[in-house]
Design an enzyme around this catalytic site. Structure first.
Site, short mmCIF file in Angstrom:
data_model
loop_
_atom_site.label_atom_id
_atom_site.label_comp_id
_atom_site.label_asym_id
_atom_site.label_seq_id
_atom_site.Cartn_x
_atom_site.Cartn_y
_atom_site.Cartn_z
N ASP A 45 0.82 -1.22 0.00
CA ASP A 45 0.00 0.00 0.00
C ASP A 45 0.85 1.26 0.00
O ASP A 45 2.01 1.25 0.43
CB ASP A 45 -0.89 0.03 1.25
CG ASP A 45 -2.07 -0.91 1.16
OD1 ASP A 45 -2.09 -1.75 0.24
OD2 ASP A 45 -2.96 -0.82 2.02
N HIS A 194 3.55 -2.52 3.00
CA HIS A 194 3.62 -1.14 2.52
C HIS A 194 4.98 -0.88 1.85
O HIS A 194 5.98 -1.49 2.23
CB HIS A 194 3.44 -0.14 3.67
CG HIS A 194 2.14 -0.30 4.41
ND1 HIS A 194 1.94 -1.30 5.34
CD2 HIS A 194 0.99 0.40 4.33
CE1 HIS A 194 0.69 -1.19 5.82
NE2 HIS A 194 0.09 -0.18 5.22
#
Length: 250
Positions: A45, A194
């Site tokens: 992400d 992430h």
């Protein structure tokens, strides 16, 4: 039989049932016949970022792994070369809003703009608009979920989150991130990771987790897939309308 093994069997059965339901409801065929090994989906992400996305892509390429990247539109617009590389190397790209807004805190008009601007930015680079949406913080709204359906997107892609060890964004170090991923591993699990924002403040040594964790997952019998829309809620991943499938050409 140990409690751990019982839990793994239960999760595997639940995952298999979910995939069959997806097939019956018109879901992706690849979900049921992806491989002879259980699939797990790594998702990244907040990117792309010049600090870490290329590194992640290098490791994935070295290991022969396809993943799913949920991009912020503002970052996609700023770093188009990284977006092109993600696409060119066979990874799936999803929408993660324009600038990581918390959807319950903004107006419906702003929610629509967050989705549309990001789709437009990604399409301008790749030629295709995303089909998947992951809301920042996992926080959807009825309006946004409804709007996504009207434009042919699948929204609210969450992740497997049962054990609750600190995630990579909490900077637990390489061993800590690997512990988190391995604890959450299950057939059909979507794993939250992430490549921008909070993780950029973590120690650089934390990033050694990625190659080591891929090896550890394979040692436990897993192979890697990408996220795809599903017509049914997936209980393995908090009821997300998504499943893990074999990557195209994989």
């Amino acid at each position: 039989m140990s409690t751990t093994n019982k839990n793994r069997i239960a999760v595997a059965a639940l995952a298999a049932l979910t995939l069959v339901m997806a097939l019956l409801a018109g879901g992706p065929m690849a979900a049921a016949q992806a491989a002879d090994k259980p699939l797990i989906g790594l998702t990244f992400d907040d990117g792309p970022s010049p600090q870490r996305t290329a590194f992640v892509l290098d490791v994935l390429k070295q290991k022969g792994v396809k993943a799913t990247f949920f991009l912020e539109g503002s970052h996609a617009q700023q770093y188009p070369d990284l977006v092109r590389r993600i696409k060119a190397e066979g990874h799936v790209i999803g929408n993660h809003s324009w600038d990581h807004a918390n959807f319950p805190d903004i107006s419906q008009a702003e929610q629509k703009q967050q989705i549309d601007r990001t789709n437009d930015a990604i399409k301008a680079v790749t030629g295709e608009a995303p089909k998947l949406m992951r809301f920042p913080f996992g926080n959807s709204t009825p309006y946004a979920a409804g709007y996504l359906k009207t434009i042919g997107m699948s929204g609210g892609v969450l992740w497997h989150w049962d054990v609750g060890h600190p995630g990579d964004f909490e900077c637990p170090g390489a061993a800590g991130v690997q512990k988190y991923v391995m604890a959450e591993a299950a057939p059909g699990a979507i794993i939250l990771l992430h490549d921008a924002e909070d993780v950029l403040s973590c120690r650089s040594t934390q990033w050694t987790y990625l190659a080591a964790t891929i090896d550890a997952l394979r040692a436990e019998g897993y192979e890697f897939g990408v996220v795809a829309s599903s017509a049914t809620a997936n209980p393995v991943n908090q009821g997300s309308p998504a499943v893990v499938v074999a990557a195209a050409g994989g």
